[in-house]
Design an enzyme around this catalytic site. Sequence first.
Site, PDB file in Angstrom:
ATOM      1  CD  GLU A 146      -2.516 -20.978  56.365  1.00 35.67           C
ATOM      2  OE1 GLU A 146      -2.014 -22.115  56.252  1.00 35.67           O
ATOM      3  OE2 GLU A 146      -2.029 -19.970  55.835  1.00 35.67           O
ATOM      4  CB  THR A 199       4.907 -19.861  59.045  1.00 29.60           C
ATOM      5  OG1 THR A 199       4.980 -19.704  57.632  1.00 29.60           O
ATOM      6  CG2 THR A 199       3.965 -18.810  59.606  1.00 29.60           C
TER       7      THR A 199
HETATM    8  N1  HSE Z   1       0.933 -13.182  58.674  1.00 30.07           N
HETATM    9  C1  HSE Z   1       1.665 -14.415  58.657  1.00 30.07           C
HETATM   10  C2  HSE Z   1       3.017 -14.167  59.275  1.00 30.07           C
HETATM   11  C3  HSE Z   1       1.823 -14.898  57.243  1.00 30.07           C
HETATM   12  O1  HSE Z   1       3.651 -13.172  58.912  1.00 30.07           O
HETATM   13  O2  HSE Z   1       3.445 -14.941  60.137  1.00 30.07           O
HETATM   14  C4  HSE Z   1       2.587 -16.186  57.109  1.00 30.07           C
HETATM   15  O3  HSE Z   1       2.783 -16.455  55.718  1.00 30.07           O
END
Ligand code: HSE
Length: 325
Positions: A146, A199
């Site tokens: 990730e 993201t």
């Molecule tokens: N927790 C992460 C965010 C998940 O909200 O940035 C990304 O899919």
Amino acid sequence: MQNRLYIWVILKTCMLQDSIRVYAPATVANVACGFDVLGFALYEPGDEIIMRKTNSNKTEIISITGDGGKLSRDASKNTAGVVVDAFLAHIGQKIGIAIELHKKMPLGSGLGSSAASAVAALFAINELMGQPLTRMEMLPFAIEAERIACGAAHADNVAPSLLGGFTLIRSYDPLDVVQLSTPADLVATVVHPHIEIRTEDARSILRKSVALKDAIIQWGNVGGLVAGLLMADYALIGRSLHDQIIEPLRALLIPNFAQVKQAALNAGALGCSISGSGPSIFALSTSPEKGKQIANAIADAFKQINIASDCYVSFINTEGPRVLD
Ligand code: HSE
């Protein structure tokens, strides 16, 4: 200990199949109040990987479908290739691997697309090598992937995709992941409007500090949601699906978010928020019929501003990745 692992891997490798096809599910991260710590897995959509051993001595991505040409075919830059190399280095094996990745879910959708690819690849290589690692032992490799995909090593997509069900990241350092119970009637509706949010971008707009009064509301809801899941108390789950900190900022990236959310609640959702970093919206309810009504209500609200969307209605996937053949 490490020597025993090597010997076991070598013995198992001699008896194993040379190719495998696996599926890993999409996920809803954050679950409203649990930014970076809560997530759950869906049955649909997800990613499929066909992996086989080769004589080449290196990991290769031989094809990718469903990504519109956006993902790197270079195995050292693609999460699926990266996790395979890290996994093989960890178990002390050097073999050739060919990967076919079939993206069966949208990229940049907030459904954990990179996580599903990394989990599918990890699960496949672990199966091909005779399951030397448990799912929990594989998790750090997926978290690292990730970091490569979006610059942040968050675990709230990879953990539920790999372990299934609802997961809580109690701590990142040291890593402590808790599998929560899944109330049997809980149904997730996910609607993906056809806009893309990276993201990385959705994280860059977040504030670095939180007011104590907001933190109090947030951790009250995280506790409430976890308790609601454990007790299968649907009303408590609904009351706890509130995000005081992240949603107000990210809602600005999603056209008509307030109307969309209200449409879901009017259609009977227990609660509704942004799935992961968006733009997908998720809602929870207690039957597939209600889940479909909520999907239609959300899709209609997007349609009113000329945004098309895809809808998924799914029970919570408690299984995680699986072997297809
Ligand atoms: N927790 C992460 C965010 C998940 O909200 O940035 C990304 O899919």
